[in-house]
Design a protein around this motif. Structure first.
Motif, PDB file in Angstrom:
ATOM      1  N   LEU A   1      -1.859  -6.427  -8.035  1.00 15.97           N
ATOM      2  CA  LEU A   1      -1.522  -5.300  -7.164  1.00 15.97           C
ATOM      3  C   LEU A   1      -0.804  -4.209  -7.957  1.00 15.97           C
ATOM      4  CD1 LEU A   1      -1.204  -3.921  -4.449  1.00 15.97           C
ATOM      5  CD2 LEU A   1       0.713  -5.442  -3.949  1.00 15.97           C
ATOM      6  N   LEU A   2       0.162  -4.602  -8.774  1.00 15.93           N
ATOM      7  CA  LEU A   2       0.875  -3.630  -9.593  1.00 15.93           C
ATOM      8  C   LEU A   2      -0.037  -2.981 -10.619  1.00 15.93           C
ATOM      9  CD1 LEU A   2       4.210  -5.569 -10.119  1.00 15.93           C
ATOM     10  CD2 LEU A   2       3.876  -3.507  -8.766  1.00 15.93           C
ATOM     11  N   ALA A   3      -1.034  -3.721 -11.089  1.00 18.60           N
ATOM     12  CA  ALA A   3      -1.970  -3.160 -12.063  1.00 18.60           C
ATOM     13  C   ALA A   3      -2.747  -1.992 -11.471  1.00 18.60           C
ATOM     14  CB  ALA A   3      -2.935  -4.244 -12.548  1.00 18.60           C
ATOM     15  N   LEU A   4      -3.143  -2.109 -10.213  1.00 15.28           N
ATOM     16  CA  LEU A   4      -3.858  -1.010  -9.564  1.00 15.28           C
ATOM     17  C   LEU A   4      -2.931   0.182  -9.337  1.00 15.28           C
ATOM     18  CD1 LEU A   4      -6.012  -2.948  -6.943  1.00 15.28           C
ATOM     19  CD2 LEU A   4      -6.873  -1.639  -8.880  1.00 15.28           C
ATOM     20  N   LEU A   5      -1.718  -0.091  -8.890  1.00 16.23           N
ATOM     21  CA  LEU A   5      -0.788   0.991  -8.592  1.00 16.23           C
ATOM     22  C   LEU A   5      -0.284   1.685  -9.854  1.00 16.23           C
ATOM     23  CD1 LEU A   5       1.277  -0.729  -5.767  1.00 16.23           C
ATOM     24  CD2 LEU A   5      -0.285   1.195  -5.499  1.00 16.23           C
ATOM     25  N   ALA A   6      -0.433   1.035 -11.010  1.00 19.61           N
ATOM     26  CA  ALA A   6       0.098   1.596 -12.251  1.00 19.61           C
ATOM     27  C   ALA A   6      -0.657   2.827 -12.723  1.00 19.61           C
ATOM     28  CB  ALA A   6       0.084   0.535 -13.350  1.00 19.61           C
ATOM     29  N   ASP A   7      -1.766   3.192 -12.048  1.00 15.29           N
ATOM     30  CA  ASP A   7      -2.472   4.410 -12.471  1.00 15.29           C
ATOM     31  C   ASP A   7      -1.744   5.676 -12.032  1.00 15.29           C
ATOM     32  OD1 ASP A   7      -2.965   4.546  -9.759  1.00 15.29           O
ATOM     33  OD2 ASP A   7      -5.147   4.521  -9.918  1.00 15.29           O
ATOM     34  N   GLY A   8      -0.630   5.510 -11.286  1.00 14.17           N
ATOM     35  CA  GLY A   8       0.168   6.664 -10.886  1.00 14.17           C
ATOM     36  C   GLY A   8      -0.327   7.369  -9.645  1.00 14.17           C
ATOM     37  N   GLU A   9      -1.490   6.948  -9.105  1.00 13.11           N
ATOM     38  CA  GLU A   9      -2.021   7.559  -7.886  1.00 13.11           C
ATOM     39  C   GLU A   9      -1.442   6.856  -6.662  1.00 13.11           C
ATOM     40  OE1 GLU A   9      -3.726  10.187  -7.952  1.00 13.11           O
ATOM     41  OE2 GLU A   9      -4.394  10.276 -10.035  1.00 13.11           O
ATOM     42  N   SER A  10      -1.546   7.517  -5.510  1.00  7.62           N
ATOM     43  CA  SER A  10      -1.098   6.900  -4.262  1.00  7.62           C
ATOM     44  C   SER A  10      -2.284   6.208  -3.600  1.00  7.62           C
ATOM     45  CB  SER A  10      -0.499   7.956  -3.330  1.00  7.62           C
ATOM     46  OG  SER A  10      -1.442   8.969  -3.042  1.00  7.62           O
ATOM     47  N   TRP A  11      -2.093   4.953  -3.213  1.00  8.07           N
ATOM     48  CA  TRP A  11      -3.156   4.134  -2.628  1.00  8.07           C
ATOM     49  C   TRP A  11      -2.816   3.805  -1.178  1.00  8.07           C
ATOM     50  CZ3 TRP A  11      -7.263   1.302  -5.238  1.00  8.07           C
ATOM     51  CH2 TRP A  11      -7.382   1.589  -6.599  1.00  8.07           C
ATOM     52  N   SER A  12      -3.843   3.751  -0.341  1.00  9.04           N
ATOM     53  CA  SER A  12      -3.659   3.219   1.004  1.00  9.04           C
ATOM     54  C   SER A  12      -3.731   1.698   0.925  1.00  9.04           C
ATOM     55  CB  SER A  12      -4.744   3.745   1.945  1.00  9.04           C
ATOM     56  OG  SER A  12      -6.015   3.240   1.568  1.00  9.04           O
ATOM     57  N   SER A  13      -3.115   1.021   1.895  1.00  9.15           N
ATOM     58  CA  SER A  13      -3.156  -0.444   1.885  1.00  9.15           C
ATOM     59  C   SER A  13      -4.584  -0.942   2.079  1.00  9.15           C
ATOM     60  CB  SER A  13      -2.245  -1.009   2.972  1.00  9.15           C
ATOM     61  OG  SER A  13      -2.614  -0.528   4.253  1.00  9.15           O
ATOM     62  N   SER A  14      -5.397  -0.205   2.846  1.00  9.02           N
ATOM     63  CA  SER A  14      -6.786  -0.622   3.044  1.00  9.02           C
ATOM     64  C   SER A  14      -7.579  -0.532   1.747  1.00  9.02           C
ATOM     65  CB  SER A  14      -7.450   0.235   4.124  1.00  9.02           C
ATOM     66  OG  SER A  14      -7.449   1.607   3.750  1.00  9.02           O
ATOM     67  N   ALA A  15      -7.325   0.502   0.936  1.00  5.20           N
ATOM     68  CA  ALA A  15      -8.010   0.631  -0.343  1.00  5.20           C
ATOM     69  C   ALA A  15      -7.591  -0.477  -1.299  1.00  5.20           C
ATOM     70  CB  ALA A  15      -7.726   1.993  -0.964  1.00  5.20           C
ATOM     71  N   LEU A  16      -6.303  -0.819  -1.306  1.00  6.41           N
ATOM     72  CA  LEU A  16      -5.826  -1.907  -2.154  1.00  6.41           C
ATOM     73  C   LEU A  16      -6.454  -3.234  -1.729  1.00  6.41           C
ATOM     74  CD1 LEU A  16      -2.068  -0.893  -2.337  1.00  6.41           C
ATOM     75  CD2 LEU A  16      -3.664  -0.953  -4.272  1.00  6.41           C
ATOM     76  N   ALA A  17      -6.557  -3.444  -0.421  1.00  4.18           N
ATOM     77  CA  ALA A  17      -7.173  -4.677   0.074  1.00  4.18           C
ATOM     78  C   ALA A  17      -8.632  -4.754  -0.351  1.00  4.18           C
ATOM     79  CB  ALA A  17      -7.053  -4.744   1.598  1.00  4.18           C
ATOM     80  N   LEU A  18      -9.342  -3.623  -0.284  1.00  8.58           N
ATOM     81  CA  LEU A  18     -10.749  -3.596  -0.679  1.00  8.58           C
ATOM     82  C   LEU A  18     -10.902  -3.882  -2.171  1.00  8.58           C
ATOM     83  CD1 LEU A  18     -13.717  -2.962   0.016  1.00  8.58           C
ATOM     84  CD2 LEU A  18     -13.219  -0.558  -0.426  1.00  8.58           C
ATOM     85  N   ALA A  19     -10.054  -3.269  -2.992  1.00  4.12           N
ATOM     86  CA  ALA A  19     -10.154  -3.442  -4.435  1.00  4.12           C
ATOM     87  C   ALA A  19      -9.816  -4.859  -4.874  1.00  4.12           C
ATOM     88  CB  ALA A  19      -9.243  -2.440  -5.138  1.00  4.12           C
ATOM     89  N   LEU A  20      -8.885  -5.512  -4.168  1.00  7.85           N
ATOM     90  CA  LEU A  20      -8.440  -6.837  -4.566  1.00  7.85           C
ATOM     91  C   LEU A  20      -9.112  -7.962  -3.796  1.00  7.85           C
ATOM     92  CD1 LEU A  20      -4.614  -6.108  -4.914  1.00  7.85           C
ATOM     93  CD2 LEU A  20      -6.266  -6.427  -6.762  1.00  7.85           C
ATOM     94  N   GLY A  21      -9.923  -7.607  -2.797  1.00  7.12           N
ATOM     95  CA  GLY A  21     -10.605  -8.640  -2.026  1.00  7.12           C
ATOM     96  C   GLY A  21      -9.645  -9.472  -1.187  1.00  7.12           C
ATOM     97  N   ALA A  22      -8.592  -8.851  -0.672  1.00 12.17           N
ATOM     98  CA  ALA A  22      -7.594  -9.553   0.138  1.00 12.17           C
ATOM     99  C   ALA A  22      -7.508  -8.906   1.511  1.00 12.17           C
ATOM    100  CB  ALA A  22      -6.227  -9.516  -0.554  1.00 12.17           C
ATOM    101  N   SER A  23      -6.849  -9.590   2.440  1.00 12.41           N
ATOM    102  CA  SER A  23      -6.681  -9.027   3.775  1.00 12.41           C
ATOM    103  C   SER A  23      -5.566  -7.985   3.760  1.00 12.41           C
ATOM    104  CB  SER A  23      -6.331 -10.130   4.784  1.00 12.41           C
ATOM    105  OG  SER A  23      -5.020 -10.618   4.541  1.00 12.41           O
ATOM    106  N   GLN A  24      -5.641  -7.041   4.683  1.00 12.52           N
ATOM    107  CA  GLN A  24      -4.606  -6.010   4.749  1.00 12.52           C
ATOM    108  C   GLN A  24      -3.253  -6.601   5.103  1.00 12.52           C
ATOM    109  OE1 GLN A  24      -6.867  -2.400   6.742  1.00 12.52           O
ATOM    110  NE2 GLN A  24      -4.827  -1.792   6.123  1.00 12.52           N
TER     111      GLN A  24
END
Length: 408
Positions: free
Chosen positions: A337-360
């Motif tokens: 999760l931190l690896a995705l957020l480390a790009d400095g952009e703002s992510w929605s929780s739904s986008a993070l769930a989609l990228a990581l294959g996890a539930s919201q």
């Protein structure tokens, strides 16, 4: 779109990366072309919420008879969604817009639409699909700015596949194209991507010693005959075989403990304490440990044996003469999760769930926990809430990003 002088001047300013110059021409106009250009300008300035609203107003203002202009607005809105890490935007709408642009001879914007889809696929780890999207495009005839995008996607795919030489060559080509385009933002993006190649990528643990590895060293390690327990992607591998333990955390922790101790064994008491978090290795825990060791032995049957010793268990690779653990620089519980957020952009929780294959729900709990520790911060409220963190200086989180393993 209209070709009146102010609109043409604003378009040229935007193409050169000068949003403020563009706004000087069309800031007070509310006709469809001006709304579209204002939306692009606001996106370049980072006000993505206003940019999205302006782009939707422009699409409605163009009307059904101006199909090409409406299609361009859809593509621009998709780019804004990608920049704001809203990965749930309708791919079918973007594909329809691309088809419209192709049919009307607007090859450049049609190519741009395809690149947006490739970048989205890259973000969620669908590397084969992203590569397929690129295969339909020949960058030779594209403007310099789009050639930069092409090479950045090529580099991103190569980096996630741990192919630093391919990525380095793509970034060199991207740098030349960015210099030719003369847009500072593109040059900065290429330079930022290039820094990944020059920062530590992982930590190597072997024979009781630890040291940091570059991406080139990681590539060499994975191509060698070493038996590797990869704690970044939760796989066990040698030069010929990869076994994923991503969904078997107990078995992976056992494999890692045995690999860190190799060539010696690990006592049953230590394994019970480390894997089950138990204070004492009573008979019930010893029985459970035997069951889990049996499961691990079955999964690793083509790579290694797990042999019982007088005091515990030891790892015995079949082909490898060396054993190593590949780990990140620290052992964050929410590393991916931190690896995705480390790009400095703002992510929605739904986008993070989609990228990581996890539930919201799971992602939200993780985000709340990280927020309490001060490692992430929310931006906005309600449906517009996004999550972000500053990049970790001097360390690449590349190995933690989602990527399918071809021989998993």
């Amino acid at each position: 779109m209209s070709t009146d002088a102010p609109v043409a001047a604003a378009a040229r300013a935007l193409a050169a990366g000068d949003p403020l110059g563009a706004l000087n021409w069309i800031a007070l106009r509310d006709d469809a072309p001006a709304l579209a250009l204002r939306g692009i300008a606001m996106a370049q300035l980072g006000d993505l919420v206003r940019a999205k609203a302006l782009m939707r107003r422009a699409a409605r203002a163009f009307g059904s008879k101006e199909a090409v202009a409406r299609a361009r607005c859809v593509v621009a809105e998709a780019e804004i969604a990608l920049a704001s890490r809203d990965l749930n935007w309708p791919a079918k709408a973007l594909d329809a817009a691309r088809a419209t642009l192709d049919a009307h001879g607007d090859r450049v914007n049609a190519a741009h639409a395809r690149y947006l889809e490739a970048r989205r696929l890259l973000l969620i780890g669908r590397l084969d699909d992203a590569e397929h999207a690129l295969g339909a495009l020949d960058p030779a005839w594209l403007p310099s700015a789009l050639r930069v995008t092409h090479e950045l996607v090529v580099a991103g795919i190569a980096l996630r596949r741990l192919q630093p030489k391919t990525a380095r060559a793509a970034l060199v080509r991207a740098g030349r194209a960015a210099h030719h385009a003369g847009i500072p933002a593109l040059t900065a993006e290429v330079e930022s991507a290039s820094q990944v190649l020059n920062t530590p990528a992982a930590r190597l643990i072997a024979l009781g010693d630890e040291r940091l590895l570059s991406l080139d060293e990681v590539e060499a390690l994975l191509a060698s005959k070493t038996f590797v327990v990869d704690a970044c992607r939760h796989v066990v591998r040698d030069a010929h075989t990869v076994v994923s333990l991503a969904k078997r955390p107990i078995l992976f922790e056992l494999a890692r403990a045995l690999a860190e101790a190799w060539p010696t064994d690990v006592s049953r008491e230590v394994l019970v304490a480390r894997v089950f978090r138990a204070k004492r290795a009573d008979e019930s825990y010893r029985a459970r440990l035997r069951v889990e060791i049996g499961r691990l032995r079955t999964l690793l049957r083509t790579l290694a044996d797990v042999t019982a010793t007088r005091h515990g268990f030891a790892l015995t690779p079949y082909r490898a003469h060396e054993v190593a653990v590949l780990a990140r620089h620290d052992d964050e519980r929410h590393a991916a999760l931190l690896a995705l957020l480390a790009d400095g952009e703002s992510w929605s929780s739904s986008a993070l769930a989609l990228a990581l294959g996890a539930s919201q729900r799971t992602l939200q709990r993780a985000l709340d926990s990280l927020a309490q520790d001060g490692k992430v911060q929310p931006v906005g409220r309600g449906r517009s809430r996004r999550w972000m963190m500053p990049p970790v200086p001097g360390f690449t989180t590349l190995l933690l990003l989602p990527a399918s393993l071809s021989n998993d």
